[in-house]
Design a protein around this motif. Structure first.
Motif: not given
Length: 263
Positions: A49-60, A73-78
């Motif tokens: 909701e706050t739009g934290v920048p992240m990339e992925g999912p890099i794994g599931a 699902r795994i996401w990574r902060a950018t």
């Protein structure tokens, strides 16, 4: 060393108390000292909701919980100065609350299972494996239990640190939760931990019991929690593990709070 921090809240992303400050600042300080520190936390709805920048999912994957399984699902902060992974488990964290839900035990079993899955992902995909896993409060305690039991063949050589920020909150629930967590085969370890703990499933107690080192937020608090008055029914266990319990005084992150410049 390679160090993996595991916490339910990390400043500035999600914060309910001082735990988040430690989980946000200490990894940065350790990286500055030359260690490869990474952090894993739940992917709460607030992050989306706050739009934290992240990339992925890099794994599931699918995480077992009792007779069922839930998607992760795994996401990574950018934009984080420290590698930070968000575990997106909708069944557990797609809601407004951080804590205080009727199904908190199930939620943080899933989180612990998710951390184990993320560790396997990091090893297989990134070639990275921690020398130390550092878990914070009861929400992350079952990671240590899994490392010493269910995943011992794969990860049993990894050292573990369990930090107590607030002993009063223990994740103590009905003993049937042991089977939900897949940890019921050996019986309830809580039955040997004294009145008020026996015949329950207590995540905090398991973190203290299985960790290689137990730390808390000051030397004074470390002494206090070994007394009947402040031990929250775990003082006997803490005294038993007394040679592995130490208090390290919480400091402040002077990049955020600098008394010399902050009016």
């Amino acid at each position: 060393m390679n160090v993996l921090f595991v916490a339910a809240e990390v400043a500035p992303y999600v914060k309910a108390g001082g735990l988040a400050d430690v989980a946000g600042a200490l990894p940065q300080a350790l990286r500055a000292a030359g260690h490869d520190v990474r952090v894993v936390m739940p992917h709460y709805r607030a992050l989306r909701e706050t739009g934290v920048p992240m990339e992925g999912p890099i794994g599931a994957s699918f995480l077992p919980v009792g007779a069922h399984a839930e998607e992760q699902r795994i996401w990574r902060a950018t934009t984080s100065a420290v590698p930070l992974y968000f575990l997106d488990i909708p069944a557990a964290f797609e809601r407004a609350a951080i804590y205080g839900e009727p199904d908190d035990a199930r939620r943080f079993i899933l989180f612990a299972r998710g951390v184990m899955d993320a560790m396997q992902h990091l090893r297989e995909v990134d070639g990275w494996q921690p020398d130390v896993v550092h878990c914070h409060d009861w929400h992350a305690a079952l990671v240590i239990n899994y490392l010493k039991s269910y995943y011992a063949y794969t990860f049993g050589h990894i050292a573990t640190v369990f930090t107590i920020h607030n002993l009063a909150y223990q994740g103590q629930v009905h003993p049937d939760v042991a089977h939900l967590a897949g940890l019921g085969e050996g019986g309830l370890v809580e039955n040997g931990l004294g009145p008020g703990i026996a015949n329950s499933f207590n995540s905090m107690a398991r973190g203290i019991l299985y960790a290689d080192v137990v730390t808390t937020v000051s030397p004074t608090y470390a002494r206090e929690i070994m007394t009947h008055e402040y031990g929250e029914r775990l003082d006997g266990l803490l005294r038993r593990r007394g040679d592995r319990v130490t208090g390290i005084l919480n400091g402040i992150d002077t990049a955020v709070f600098d008394p010399s410049t902050d009016r």
